[in-house]
Design a protein around this motif. Sequence first.
Motif, PDB file in Angstrom:
ATOM      1  N   GLU A  57     -19.765  13.594   7.730  1.00 57.60           N
ATOM      2  CA  GLU A  57     -20.692  12.851   8.608  1.00 57.60           C
ATOM      3  C   GLU A  57     -21.859  12.223   7.857  1.00 57.60           C
ATOM      4  N   HIS A  58     -21.924  12.442   6.530  1.00 60.75           N
ATOM      5  CA  HIS A  58     -23.127  11.989   5.815  1.00 60.75           C
ATOM      6  C   HIS A  58     -22.755  11.497   4.413  1.00 60.75           C
ATOM      7  N   VAL A  59     -22.480  10.193   4.315  1.00 56.88           N
ATOM      8  CA  VAL A  59     -22.242   9.599   2.993  1.00 56.88           C
ATOM      9  C   VAL A  59     -23.043   8.300   2.873  1.00 56.88           C
ATOM     10  N   HIS A  60     -23.339   7.935   1.637  1.00 62.17           N
ATOM     11  CA  HIS A  60     -24.028   6.664   1.378  1.00 62.17           C
ATOM     12  C   HIS A  60     -23.141   5.819   0.470  1.00 62.17           C
ATOM     13  N   MET A  61     -22.625   4.732   1.040  1.00 64.02           N
ATOM     14  CA  MET A  61     -21.721   3.849   0.290  1.00 64.02           C
ATOM     15  C   MET A  61     -22.406   2.496   0.119  1.00 64.02           C
ATOM     16  N   PHE A 145     -33.391   7.563  10.740  1.00 54.04           N
ATOM     17  CA  PHE A 145     -34.777   7.277  10.357  1.00 54.04           C
ATOM     18  C   PHE A 145     -35.147   8.153   9.169  1.00 54.04           C
ATOM     19  N   PHE A 146     -35.973   7.621   8.298  1.00 53.41           N
ATOM     20  CA  PHE A 146     -36.490   8.395   7.162  1.00 53.41           C
ATOM     21  C   PHE A 146     -37.985   8.599   7.341  1.00 53.41           C
ATOM     22  N   MET A 147     -38.413   9.866   7.360  1.00 52.53           N
ATOM     23  CA  MET A 147     -39.860  10.134   7.371  1.00 52.53           C
ATOM     24  C   MET A 147     -40.406  10.098   5.939  1.00 52.53           C
ATOM     25  N   ALA A 148     -39.516  10.158   4.957  1.00 54.03           N
ATOM     26  CA  ALA A 148     -39.930  10.171   3.544  1.00 54.03           C
ATOM     27  C   ALA A 148     -39.812   8.775   2.936  1.00 54.03           C
ATOM     28  N   TYR A 149     -39.769   8.728   1.625  1.00 53.79           N
ATOM     29  CA  TYR A 149     -39.591   7.489   0.852  1.00 53.79           C
ATOM     30  C   TYR A 149     -40.666   6.442   1.143  1.00 53.79           C
ATOM     31  N   ASN A 150     -41.938   6.914   1.192  1.00 54.78           N
ATOM     32  CA  ASN A 150     -43.049   5.967   1.396  1.00 54.78           C
ATOM     33  C   ASN A 150     -43.020   4.876   0.326  1.00 54.78           C
ATOM     34  N   VAL A 233     -30.998  15.816   9.468  1.00 53.44           N
ATOM     35  CA  VAL A 233     -30.015  15.781   8.370  1.00 53.44           C
ATOM     36  C   VAL A 233     -30.467  16.674   7.213  1.00 53.44           C
ATOM     37  N   HIS A 234     -29.543  17.010   6.393  1.00 47.49           N
ATOM     38  CA  HIS A 234     -29.697  17.792   5.159  1.00 47.49           C
ATOM     39  C   HIS A 234     -30.877  18.790   5.144  1.00 47.49           C
ATOM     40  N   ASN A 235     -30.757  19.832   5.971  1.00 40.14           N
ATOM     41  CA  ASN A 235     -31.780  20.896   5.939  1.00 40.14           C
ATOM     42  C   ASN A 235     -31.565  21.761   4.708  1.00 40.14           C
ATOM     43  N   VAL A 281     -31.237  15.333  -9.285  1.00 43.92           N
ATOM     44  CA  VAL A 281     -32.383  14.795  -8.540  1.00 43.92           C
ATOM     45  C   VAL A 281     -31.847  14.091  -7.294  1.00 43.92           C
ATOM     46  N   CYS A 282     -32.233  14.618  -6.153  1.00 44.21           N
ATOM     47  CA  CYS A 282     -31.791  14.053  -4.880  1.00 44.21           C
ATOM     48  C   CYS A 282     -32.842  14.402  -3.825  1.00 44.21           C
ATOM     49  N   GLY A 283     -32.728  13.759  -2.686  1.00 40.89           N
ATOM     50  CA  GLY A 283     -33.720  14.008  -1.642  1.00 40.89           C
ATOM     51  C   GLY A 283     -33.063  14.609  -0.407  1.00 40.89           C
ATOM     52  N   PRO A 284     -33.634  15.719   0.154  1.00 38.47           N
ATOM     53  CA  PRO A 284     -34.686  16.573  -0.391  1.00 38.47           C
ATOM     54  C   PRO A 284     -34.263  17.191  -1.723  1.00 38.47           C
ATOM     55  N   SER A 309     -21.685  15.838   2.860  1.00 36.36           N
ATOM     56  CA  SER A 309     -21.840  15.811   1.400  1.00 36.36           C
ATOM     57  C   SER A 309     -23.143  15.147   0.966  1.00 36.36           C
ATOM     58  N   ASP A 310     -23.719  14.263   1.812  1.00 31.59           N
ATOM     59  CA  ASP A 310     -24.811  13.377   1.378  1.00 31.59           C
ATOM     60  C   ASP A 310     -24.427  12.704   0.060  1.00 31.59           C
ATOM     61  N   HIS A 311     -23.142  12.350   0.001  1.00 30.38           N
ATOM     62  CA  HIS A 311     -22.625  11.688  -1.201  1.00 30.38           C
ATOM     63  C   HIS A 311     -23.449  10.429  -1.485  1.00 30.38           C
ATOM     64  N   ALA A 312     -24.073  10.390  -2.646  1.00 34.19           N
ATOM     65  CA  ALA A 312     -24.846   9.209  -3.057  1.00 34.19           C
ATOM     66  C   ALA A 312     -24.656   9.102  -4.577  1.00 34.19           C
ATOM     67  N   ALA A 313     -23.526   8.515  -4.963  1.00 39.50           N
ATOM     68  CA  ALA A 313     -23.160   8.426  -6.386  1.00 39.50           C
ATOM     69  C   ALA A 313     -23.824   7.194  -6.984  1.00 39.50           C
ATOM     70  N   PRO A 333     -33.373   7.796 -10.337  1.00 40.51           N
ATOM     71  CA  PRO A 333     -32.789   7.436  -9.038  1.00 40.51           C
ATOM     72  C   PRO A 333     -32.263   8.677  -8.311  1.00 40.51           C
ATOM     73  N   ASN A 334     -32.480   8.677  -7.010  1.00 44.99           N
ATOM     74  CA  ASN A 334     -32.108   9.798  -6.142  1.00 44.99           C
ATOM     75  C   ASN A 334     -30.623   9.802  -5.810  1.00 44.99           C
ATOM     76  N   GLY A 335     -30.042  10.955  -5.749  1.00 49.90           N
ATOM     77  CA  GLY A 335     -28.701  11.044  -5.191  1.00 49.90           C
ATOM     78  C   GLY A 335     -27.722  11.755  -6.097  1.00 49.90           C
ATOM     79  N   VAL A 336     -26.800  12.468  -5.450  1.00 48.03           N
ATOM     80  CA  VAL A 336     -25.738  13.169  -6.186  1.00 48.03           C
ATOM     81  C   VAL A 336     -24.384  12.828  -5.561  1.00 48.03           C
TER      82      VAL A 336
END
Length: 466
Positions: A57-61, A145-150, A233-235, A281-284, A309-313, A333-336
Amino acid sequence: MALLIKNGTIVSSTAEYQADILIEDEKIKAIAENIDPADHELVDASGKYIFPGGVDEHVHMGPFDTYGFETSHAALVGGTTTIVDFAPQDEGDTVINSFHRHKDEKAQGTASPDFSFHGMVMDTSEALLDEIPKMVENGIVNLKFFMAYNGTPFHVEDDLIFKAMQICKDYGITPWVHCENGDMIEVLKDELVEEGVTKPIGHYLSSPPTVEDEAVQRLIYLAKLADCPIFIVHNTTAGACANIKRAQNEGQPVYGETCTHYLAIDTSYLEKDNFEGAKWVCGPAIRPKEHIKAVWKAIEDGTLMSIGSDHAAVVGGFEKAKKRGIDDFTKIPNGVPGMQDRLYMVWTQGVEKGRISKQDFVRLCMENPAKLCGIYPQKGALLPGSDADILIWDPSYEGKILVENSYEGTDYNTFEGFEQKGIADKVYLRGQLMAERGELVGEKGQGRYIRPKAYTVCYDKYHKGE
Ligand code: URP
Ligand code: ZN
Ligand code: ZN
């Protein structure tokens, strides 16, 4: 000719039983004992488990400088037949138009597993509020929505999130929120840079557990005020899980997931020599061991309902991308990567270690992700009429997770060297064999868009105004 899978043990989120599965025209036609094999192509699954294909349910392509759908076959190789991406809002355009463009131009014809999308807000103008009523008819039932990444287009202020929630609830749309206090992260980052901290551990120190705990609780209050179900997401922290559990105990429709790496990787990885820590290094941020324990507990007791997975390759991987931050952790850069090994990690660390059952595995990695994304029971279920996305699992396999076996496109593996028990023996996408024992055997780019339905599982216990 129909396909008949015989002699396997079918595992659902509630049961485990021996039966045959008959597949015809991309769908599960029948599940029964002793189906007559005459005229069918036979697959013998003796000694194997049969699960629904994984749903992530959670990937970044694409955004966050990540690989697009051209590496999405990695999911299939690891047993995941459906991925749900976050369609980034293009600058100066609407969430809806951006979603259609992402779907039609980036995914269609390139994606290998089946795919669906969440909308993703990256423009802070109130024009968003006018398009929410039209989202469901366009195929958007979850809105990120992202509360982070100001200081980046990802960041959204609380007032807009709150106003959006007030509208989302009338249409059965669930806000999915990345909860970290972006303001505090910026202050801490500046302080650490000022003190001369340059190494990857600075990433953890600038986004410690409290920035997540606070934002999770703040979001819970905003949702209570707006009277809107939410999905966090991603607690990653004991505090975030405790805050969610408290809200749930009070009857508030607050739901959440964690992601694979938060169940296995601890802060010692960030401290590895030769800048290697940047790989994680990834967020959180990756957390200390006591939080990993707390997150497992929240998985075990049902506080968290899925594992994505929060896949962010990141394109360029460690050598060409992560090393951009070699003198300054704020530039890493953020992401795993992680969509290929999600099921192996959850099985090996969860089922094999006795933390969760095989039924939980199906609930957390297949059924609930599909329900959360509004695509159940077409996906995430072994039921007559469901898509024939079938994962035949060999539990006797023992090996290691290694980058040399990865299809994710990066030059390192998040879970390098971790034990792997079990393997995706055969992976079927709508009845077609796509992967076998770590190899892609099907044709890439055949993934199909799956249209979600609104009022997902997050609305099941929602009583408006009560
Ligand atoms: O570091 C990560 N996980 N990048 C992806 C973006 C996010 O916050 O989920
Ligand atoms: Zn996030
Ligand atoms: Zn993410």
